[in-house]
Design a protein around this motif. Sequence first.
Motif, PDB file in Angstrom:
ATOM      1  N   ASP A  54       1.061  36.542  13.306  1.00 16.50           N
ATOM      2  CA  ASP A  54       0.559  37.913  13.361  1.00 16.50           C
ATOM      3  C   ASP A  54       1.274  38.633  14.508  1.00 16.50           C
ATOM      4  O   ASP A  54       0.774  38.703  15.620  1.00 16.50           O
ATOM      5  CB  ASP A  54      -0.962  37.890  13.569  1.00 16.50           C
ATOM      6  CG  ASP A  54      -1.618  39.196  13.198  1.00 16.50           C
ATOM      7  OD1 ASP A  54      -0.939  40.075  12.640  1.00 16.50           O
ATOM      8  OD2 ASP A  54      -2.814  39.351  13.481  1.00 16.50           O
ATOM      9  N   THR A  55       2.462  39.169  14.226  1.00 13.67           N
ATOM     10  CA  THR A  55       3.285  39.808  15.249  1.00 13.67           C
ATOM     11  C   THR A  55       2.701  41.160  15.643  1.00 13.67           C
ATOM     12  O   THR A  55       1.815  41.700  14.969  1.00 13.67           O
ATOM     13  CB  THR A  55       4.718  40.028  14.736  1.00 13.67           C
ATOM     14  OG1 THR A  55       4.664  40.942  13.637  1.00 13.67           O
ATOM     15  CG2 THR A  55       5.365  38.721  14.315  1.00 13.67           C
ATOM     16  N   LEU A  56       3.235  41.726  16.712  1.00 10.94           N
ATOM     17  CA  LEU A  56       2.807  43.064  17.139  1.00 10.94           C
ATOM     18  C   LEU A  56       3.084  44.100  16.054  1.00 10.94           C
ATOM     19  O   LEU A  56       2.286  45.018  15.843  1.00 10.94           O
ATOM     20  CB  LEU A  56       3.510  43.458  18.438  1.00 10.94           C
ATOM     21  CG  LEU A  56       3.102  42.675  19.680  1.00 10.94           C
ATOM     22  CD1 LEU A  56       3.961  43.070  20.878  1.00 10.94           C
ATOM     23  CD2 LEU A  56       1.629  42.889  19.994  1.00 10.94           C
ATOM     24  N   GLU A  57       4.203  43.955  15.335  1.00 12.05           N
ATOM     25  CA  GLU A  57       4.537  44.887  14.257  1.00 12.05           C
ATOM     26  C   GLU A  57       3.507  44.813  13.137  1.00 12.05           C
ATOM     27  O   GLU A  57       3.094  45.830  12.585  1.00 12.05           O
ATOM     28  CB  GLU A  57       5.941  44.607  13.704  1.00 12.05           C
ATOM     29  CG  GLU A  57       7.069  44.929  14.657  1.00 12.05           C
ATOM     30  CD  GLU A  57       7.366  43.797  15.638  1.00 12.05           C
ATOM     31  OE1 GLU A  57       6.742  42.710  15.550  1.00 12.05           O
ATOM     32  OE2 GLU A  57       8.222  44.015  16.508  1.00 12.05           O
ATOM     33  N   VAL A  58       3.094  43.607  12.785  1.00 12.81           N
ATOM     34  CA  VAL A  58       2.084  43.437  11.738  1.00 12.81           C
ATOM     35  C   VAL A  58       0.749  44.023  12.191  1.00 12.81           C
ATOM     36  O   VAL A  58       0.072  44.720  11.438  1.00 12.81           O
ATOM     37  CB  VAL A  58       1.929  41.942  11.360  1.00 12.81           C
ATOM     38  CG1 VAL A  58       0.737  41.725  10.457  1.00 12.81           C
ATOM     39  CG2 VAL A  58       3.205  41.435  10.706  1.00 12.81           C
ATOM     40  N   GLN A  59       0.375  43.779  13.434  1.00 14.91           N
ATOM     41  CA  GLN A  59      -0.878  44.336  13.953  1.00 14.91           C
ATOM     42  C   GLN A  59      -0.842  45.863  13.947  1.00 14.91           C
ATOM     43  O   GLN A  59      -1.819  46.511  13.547  1.00 14.91           O
ATOM     44  CB  GLN A  59      -1.141  43.820  15.373  1.00 14.91           C
ATOM     45  CG  GLN A  59      -1.432  42.343  15.435  1.00 14.91           C
ATOM     46  CD  GLN A  59      -1.481  41.813  16.857  1.00 14.91           C
ATOM     47  OE1 GLN A  59      -1.475  42.561  17.818  1.00 14.91           O
ATOM     48  NE2 GLN A  59      -1.529  40.489  16.991  1.00 14.91           N
ATOM     49  N   GLN A  60       0.288  46.453  14.349  1.00 13.78           N
ATOM     50  CA  GLN A  60       0.410  47.912  14.368  1.00 13.78           C
ATOM     51  C   GLN A  60       0.361  48.479  12.956  1.00 13.78           C
ATOM     52  O   GLN A  60      -0.297  49.490  12.710  1.00 13.78           O
ATOM     53  CB  GLN A  60       1.714  48.332  15.067  1.00 13.78           C
ATOM     54  CG  GLN A  60       1.859  49.829  15.233  1.00 13.78           C
ATOM     55  CD  GLN A  60       0.779  50.420  16.120  1.00 13.78           C
ATOM     56  OE1 GLN A  60       0.493  49.899  17.176  1.00 13.78           O
ATOM     57  NE2 GLN A  60       0.165  51.502  15.685  1.00 13.78           N
ATOM     58  N   ALA A  61       1.045  47.835  12.016  1.00 12.07           N
ATOM     59  CA  ALA A  61       1.023  48.297  10.628  1.00 12.07           C
ATOM     60  C   ALA A  61      -0.393  48.229  10.065  1.00 12.07           C
ATOM     61  O   ALA A  61      -0.832  49.138   9.356  1.00 12.07           O
ATOM     62  CB  ALA A  61       1.976  47.453   9.774  1.00 12.07           C
ATOM     63  N   ARG A  62      -1.131  47.174  10.389  1.00 14.11           N
ATOM     64  CA  ARG A  62      -2.512  47.055   9.932  1.00 14.11           C
ATOM     65  C   ARG A  62      -3.371  48.174  10.511  1.00 14.11           C
ATOM     66  O   ARG A  62      -4.153  48.804   9.806  1.00 14.11           O
ATOM     67  CB  ARG A  62      -3.082  45.684  10.310  1.00 14.11           C
ATOM     68  CG  ARG A  62      -4.500  45.464   9.767  1.00 14.11           C
ATOM     69  CD  ARG A  62      -5.119  44.125  10.169  1.00 14.11           C
ATOM     70  NE  ARG A  62      -4.288  43.003   9.812  1.00 14.11           N
ATOM     71  CZ  ARG A  62      -3.698  42.202  10.687  1.00 14.11           C
ATOM     72  NH1 ARG A  62      -3.828  42.398  11.981  1.00 14.11           N
ATOM     73  NH2 ARG A  62      -2.966  41.185  10.278  1.00 14.11           N
ATOM     74  N   GLN A  63      -3.199  48.455  11.806  1.00 18.38           N
ATOM     75  CA  GLN A  63      -3.970  49.532  12.447  1.00 18.38           C
ATOM     76  C   GLN A  63      -3.629  50.885  11.839  1.00 18.38           C
ATOM     77  O   GLN A  63      -4.531  51.700  11.586  1.00 18.38           O
ATOM     78  CB  GLN A  63      -3.717  49.547  13.954  1.00 18.38           C
ATOM     79  CG  GLN A  63      -4.330  48.374  14.678  1.00 18.38           C
ATOM     80  CD  GLN A  63      -3.905  48.298  16.139  1.00 18.38           C
ATOM     81  OE1 GLN A  63      -3.049  49.037  16.593  1.00 18.38           O
ATOM     82  NE2 GLN A  63      -4.513  47.369  16.873  1.00 18.38           N
ATOM     83  N   ASN A  64      -2.340  51.144  11.580  1.00 13.90           N
ATOM     84  CA  ASN A  64      -1.933  52.413  10.960  1.00 13.90           C
ATOM     85  C   ASN A  64      -2.529  52.557   9.565  1.00 13.90           C
ATOM     86  O   ASN A  64      -3.004  53.628   9.189  1.00 13.90           O
ATOM     87  CB  ASN A  64      -0.409  52.519  10.893  1.00 13.90           C
ATOM     88  CG  ASN A  64       0.217  52.682  12.251  1.00 13.90           C
ATOM     89  OD1 ASN A  64      -0.441  53.038  13.231  1.00 13.90           O
ATOM     90  ND2 ASN A  64       1.510  52.412  12.333  1.00 13.90           N
ATOM     91  N   PHE A  65      -2.476  51.484   8.793  1.00 17.73           N
ATOM     92  CA  PHE A  65      -3.050  51.525   7.454  1.00 17.73           C
ATOM     93  C   PHE A  65      -4.550  51.810   7.506  1.00 17.73           C
ATOM     94  O   PHE A  65      -5.056  52.664   6.770  1.00 17.73           O
ATOM     95  CB  PHE A  65      -2.806  50.209   6.711  1.00 17.73           C
ATOM     96  CG  PHE A  65      -3.568  50.128   5.422  1.00 17.73           C
ATOM     97  CD1 PHE A  65      -3.092  50.775   4.294  1.00 17.73           C
ATOM     98  CD2 PHE A  65      -4.772  49.443   5.337  1.00 17.73           C
ATOM     99  CE1 PHE A  65      -3.803  50.732   3.102  1.00 17.73           C
ATOM    100  CE2 PHE A  65      -5.482  49.396   4.157  1.00 17.73           C
ATOM    101  CZ  PHE A  65      -5.001  50.044   3.028  1.00 17.73           C
ATOM    102  N   LEU A  66      -5.264  51.094   8.365  1.00 16.64           N
ATOM    103  CA  LEU A  66      -6.707  51.283   8.450  1.00 16.64           C
ATOM    104  C   LEU A  66      -7.065  52.690   8.921  1.00 16.64           C
ATOM    105  O   LEU A  66      -8.031  53.290   8.429  1.00 16.64           O
ATOM    106  CB  LEU A  66      -7.339  50.228   9.359  1.00 16.64           C
ATOM    107  CG  LEU A  66      -7.288  48.799   8.810  1.00 16.64           C
ATOM    108  CD1 LEU A  66      -7.804  47.803   9.848  1.00 16.64           C
ATOM    109  CD2 LEU A  66      -8.063  48.673   7.519  1.00 16.64           C
TER     110      LEU A  66
END
Length: 156
Positions: free
Chosen positions: A92-104
């Motif tokens: 769970d990279t920082l990029e994946v976490q940021q993409a998840r936050q943006n989507f939510l």
Amino acid sequence: MGDDSSEEIVGPLLSTFQGVQREVQHHVNDGVYKFLFALPQQERAEERGTDGKVIGSFAFVDPHGEEVSLTFDAGSYGYLPQSAHLPQSPVDTLEVQQARQNFLASYQRVAEYLDDLHSDEDSDSDESSEESLEDLFGESSEEDSDEDSDEDEDKK
């Protein structure tokens, strides 16, 4: 393989192979069982206790000659396999976490917009709704609209 014990085994053997084995034990009324079989290129063992929990393992030689083994534990909590051959969860990279936050965040904005749209039955016009959608997703440029209409003309 049949009953002919003189048949030659083709390919690599399991590292644990010590001869063909077969063992079966079961208790009819309590659901308890235990079995084991071992062949040159595959083996399996499994047992079930009175609590219904099942533990076991299996191994085989795959078509590439690699040995694959797995152990498992199964009970009221589900089936839990363990093996070095199972795929690993992605990091769970920082990029994946940021993409998840943006989507939510986008999802939440759309959900709130739809709630407002349904609760406000006296909307002025469709144009005001489009403006709200543009606010949610960013304004579309007139150049994009012109390019889309030029492409539509070319298709005709």
